[in-house]
Design a protein around this motif. Sequence first.
Motif, PDB file in Angstrom:
ATOM      1  N   CYS A  41       0.828  -1.212   0.000  1.00 50.64           N
ATOM      2  CA  CYS A  41       0.000   0.000   0.000  1.00 50.64           C
ATOM      3  C   CYS A  41       0.862   1.262   0.000  1.00 50.64           C
ATOM      4  O   CYS A  41       0.571   2.232  -0.706  1.00 50.64           O
ATOM      5  CB  CYS A  41      -0.923   0.004   1.213  1.00 50.64           C
ATOM      6  SG  CYS A  41      -2.284  -1.190   1.118  1.00 50.64           S
ATOM      7  N   LYS A  42       1.923   1.249   0.814  1.00 49.83           N
ATOM      8  CA  LYS A  42       2.818   2.406   0.860  1.00 49.83           C
ATOM      9  C   LYS A  42       3.466   2.645  -0.504  1.00 49.83           C
ATOM     10  O   LYS A  42       3.576   3.793  -0.961  1.00 49.83           O
ATOM     11  CB  LYS A  42       3.894   2.209   1.929  1.00 49.83           C
ATOM     12  CG  LYS A  42       3.391   2.342   3.351  1.00 49.83           C
ATOM     13  CD  LYS A  42       4.522   2.154   4.347  1.00 49.83           C
ATOM     14  CE  LYS A  42       4.032   2.337   5.786  1.00 49.83           C
ATOM     15  NZ  LYS A  42       5.130   2.143   6.773  1.00 49.83           N
ATOM     16  N   ASN A  43       3.903   1.578  -1.162  1.00 46.68           N
ATOM     17  CA  ASN A  43       4.530   1.712  -2.479  1.00 46.68           C
ATOM     18  C   ASN A  43       3.536   2.258  -3.505  1.00 46.68           C
ATOM     19  O   ASN A  43       3.894   3.063  -4.376  1.00 46.68           O
ATOM     20  CB  ASN A  43       5.084   0.372  -2.945  1.00 46.68           C
ATOM     21  CG  ASN A  43       6.297  -0.075  -2.151  1.00 46.68           C
ATOM     22  OD1 ASN A  43       6.946   0.747  -1.501  1.00 46.68           O
ATOM     23  ND2 ASN A  43       6.613  -1.356  -2.192  1.00 46.68           N
ATOM     24  N   LYS A  44       2.288   1.827  -3.409  1.00 45.07           N
ATOM     25  CA  LYS A  44       1.268   2.311  -4.340  1.00 45.07           C
ATOM     26  C   LYS A  44       0.972   3.789  -4.119  1.00 45.07           C
ATOM     27  O   LYS A  44       0.844   4.557  -5.072  1.00 45.07           O
ATOM     28  CB  LYS A  44      -0.007   1.476  -4.192  1.00 45.07           C
ATOM     29  CG  LYS A  44       0.113   0.055  -4.745  1.00 45.07           C
ATOM     30  CD  LYS A  44      -1.173  -0.723  -4.540  1.00 45.07           C
ATOM     31  CE  LYS A  44      -1.051  -2.137  -5.104  1.00 45.07           C
ATOM     32  NZ  LYS A  44      -2.292  -2.916  -4.914  1.00 45.07           N
ATOM     33  N   VAL A  45       0.863   4.189  -2.854  1.00 47.44           N
ATOM     34  CA  VAL A  45       0.623   5.607  -2.555  1.00 47.44           C
ATOM     35  C   VAL A  45       1.772   6.460  -3.080  1.00 47.44           C
ATOM     36  O   VAL A  45       1.564   7.531  -3.673  1.00 47.44           O
ATOM     37  CB  VAL A  45       0.439   5.818  -1.039  1.00 47.44           C
ATOM     38  CG1 VAL A  45       0.432   7.310  -0.699  1.00 47.44           C
ATOM     39  CG2 VAL A  45      -0.852   5.168  -0.554  1.00 47.44           C
ATOM     40  N   SER A  46       2.998   5.986  -2.860  1.00 49.65           N
ATOM     41  CA  SER A  46       4.176   6.706  -3.342  1.00 49.65           C
ATOM     42  C   SER A  46       4.178   6.801  -4.863  1.00 49.65           C
ATOM     43  O   SER A  46       4.486   7.855  -5.433  1.00 49.65           O
ATOM     44  CB  SER A  46       5.451   6.013  -2.851  1.00 49.65           C
ATOM     45  OG  SER A  46       6.602   6.647  -3.363  1.00 49.65           O
ATOM     46  N   ALA A  47       3.830   5.695  -5.526  1.00 45.44           N
ATOM     47  CA  ALA A  47       3.802   5.677  -6.993  1.00 45.44           C
ATOM     48  C   ALA A  47       2.775   6.669  -7.532  1.00 45.44           C
ATOM     49  O   ALA A  47       3.043   7.433  -8.465  1.00 45.44           O
ATOM     50  CB  ALA A  47       3.486   4.272  -7.485  1.00 45.44           C
ATOM     51  N   TRP A  48       1.585   6.693  -6.919  1.00 50.23           N
ATOM     52  CA  TRP A  48       0.560   7.637  -7.362  1.00 50.23           C
ATOM     53  C   TRP A  48       0.986   9.076  -7.102  1.00 50.23           C
ATOM     54  O   TRP A  48       0.661   9.988  -7.882  1.00 50.23           O
ATOM     55  CB  TRP A  48      -0.770   7.355  -6.671  1.00 50.23           C
ATOM     56  CG  TRP A  48      -1.557   6.239  -7.277  1.00 50.23           C
ATOM     57  CD1 TRP A  48      -2.035   5.126  -6.659  1.00 50.23           C
ATOM     58  CD2 TRP A  48      -1.990   6.141  -8.647  1.00 50.23           C
ATOM     59  NE1 TRP A  48      -2.722   4.332  -7.538  1.00 50.23           N
ATOM     60  CE2 TRP A  48      -2.719   4.927  -8.770  1.00 50.23           C
ATOM     61  CE3 TRP A  48      -1.821   6.940  -9.767  1.00 50.23           C
ATOM     62  CZ2 TRP A  48      -3.271   4.512  -9.978  1.00 50.23           C
ATOM     63  CZ3 TRP A  48      -2.372   6.531 -10.980  1.00 50.23           C
ATOM     64  CH2 TRP A  48      -3.085   5.334 -11.082  1.00 50.23           C
TER      65      TRP A  48
END
Length: 483
Positions: A41-48
Motif C-alpha cells: 500500500c505504501k509503495n502504491k501511494v508513493s507511486a501515485w
Amino acid sequence: MAISSTASAGVGGWDYTDLLNGMAANEQLRLNPYTTLQTSCKNKVSAWGTISSLMTNLQSSVKKLNGEAFNTMKVSTNTAFTATATDSAIADTHAVTVVQLAAAHKLKTDAFDSADKQLGTSTNGGTRTITISQGDGKKLTVDLKDDETSLNQIASAINKQNADQGGSVSASVQRDGSGQYQLMLSSKKTGTDGEMSISVMGDDSLGNILNTSNGGKVPGEAGSDGDKMTVVSVAQDAKLSVDGIDYTRSSNNISDIITGVTLNLNAKSKTDSDPEQLTLTVDTSAIKTTLQDFVKQYNALISETTTNSKYVAPSKDGDTSSGGKSGALMGDSTLRGLVSDLRSAANGSYGSSSLSQLGITIDSQSGQMSLDESKLDKAIADNPGDISKMFQGSGTSAGLATTLGSIVTKYLGDTDTKTQGIIKSATDDLNTQLKNVSEQITKTQTLIDSKVELLRSQYANADSLFNQMNNLSNTLTSMFSKL
C-alpha cells in the motif's frame, strides 16, 4: 519478541531461553501477511504521488499550448518608453508619443539653523494637528505635543503616522548648501492624485512654516502667497498620444490603453521627430519551446507509468534481483485507464492535423514521443495558425490541449470546482487500508507478546516447582541417611 539471555537455567538445569526465542520468532511470522500488505500500500501511494506530480508538470505545459504559447509577443525596442505584453495582446503596430512624464510632488520648508529646535508655540500641554491632504482625497493627520515640533520630530511623526494610516507621504530632514536644515515632504504617488496640501491647526507658528494650499511656492512666480513651503518638484500627470488619441494618466506605468500591453514611460519624445512605432509580433520561438517541453513532460509521465505497471517474473528460487521488481501498480485498472486515455489523445487527429505533421512521432510499443526539430521549425514557419487550431481547437471541435487538459482533470481533480480526481479516490482507499492494517499489526503483536510471556511464565513456574521438589528430595535423603 526475544527472551532475555539472563533467564534462569530452567527445569533441571535445562536453559529454555533458546526454545522461547524460537517460539517467539515463529509467532512473529503471523505478522508477515500484514506487513507485506502494508509495504504494498505504501509503495502504491508513493507511486501515485510521483505520477500525480508528473501529471501536474504536463498540465502546466498543456495550459501554455492552450493559449500562452501562441500569444507570446515580441515587443519592439523604443527610446521614450518600454513595453511588456501579456498573452492577451494582439500582434499590431501602434504610434506612440510621450508628451510629458508623470512626476511626484515634493515640497521643502525654509532653512533653519537646527533640526532639533522647537518651532511651534507652547500651548501649555496642548497639541496641534498637521493634516496632509492629497489629490486623490486621502488625508494623513499627525498630532504633536509642545515638545515635538522640531524638524526631526515632525519628520519622524509624519513617517510613523504614514505607516500606521497607510498613507502615501514620506518626510525627511536635509541640509542645504549653507549647512542649514530643511524639512522635505515627498508624495509616494506620481501625478496630481499625489499633490499635497498641508494645514496646521492649533499652532500659528508652525502653520507659518508648513501651511500650503496652492501646491507650494514656486520661486520667481506669483500666485502662491498663502503657501509657506516651496516646490521642489511639481505634481504632474503623464501625457501621451497613442495612435493619434491623447491620454492623461497619473502614473508612468500605463496598462489600460492597449489591451494586454503595459507602457513604461521613460522620457519625453523628441519634439522634432515622428511618433515611435510600438510593434508587436508573434514570438514563434515560444511555440517551439513549449512543444519541446510538452514532449519532455509527456515522455516523463509515460516512462513513470511504464515503470509502475511492468511485470517481472521471479526466478525459480523466487529471486527477482537480477531482473528488477514488478511495478507497484502492476495490474492496476486505474493506471491502465490513464495510459489508455493519454495515448489515445496523443495519437488522435484534430481537424486536419496530427502530431506527426509537427515532427512528433509516437513509438507504438513504449508510447514515447520523438521530436524532429527541423520538421517542427518548418511547420511553425509555414503556418503557426494551424498549429494553434490543432491544440486549441476550432469552433465546437476540441483541440489536443483541451482534450489532454480534461484527462488530467479527470485523474487529478479540479480545486476550482472542488472536483475530486480518480487518483485521489484511489489513494484515499489505500490510506484507509494502511490505517486498518496498522491497527491489525498492533493487535497481533500484542497477542504474540502475551502468548510468549505466558509461556515464559509457565516455564519459570515449572522450574521453581522442580527446584522445590529437588530441595525436598535432598532434605529427605539427608534425614534418612542419619537414621
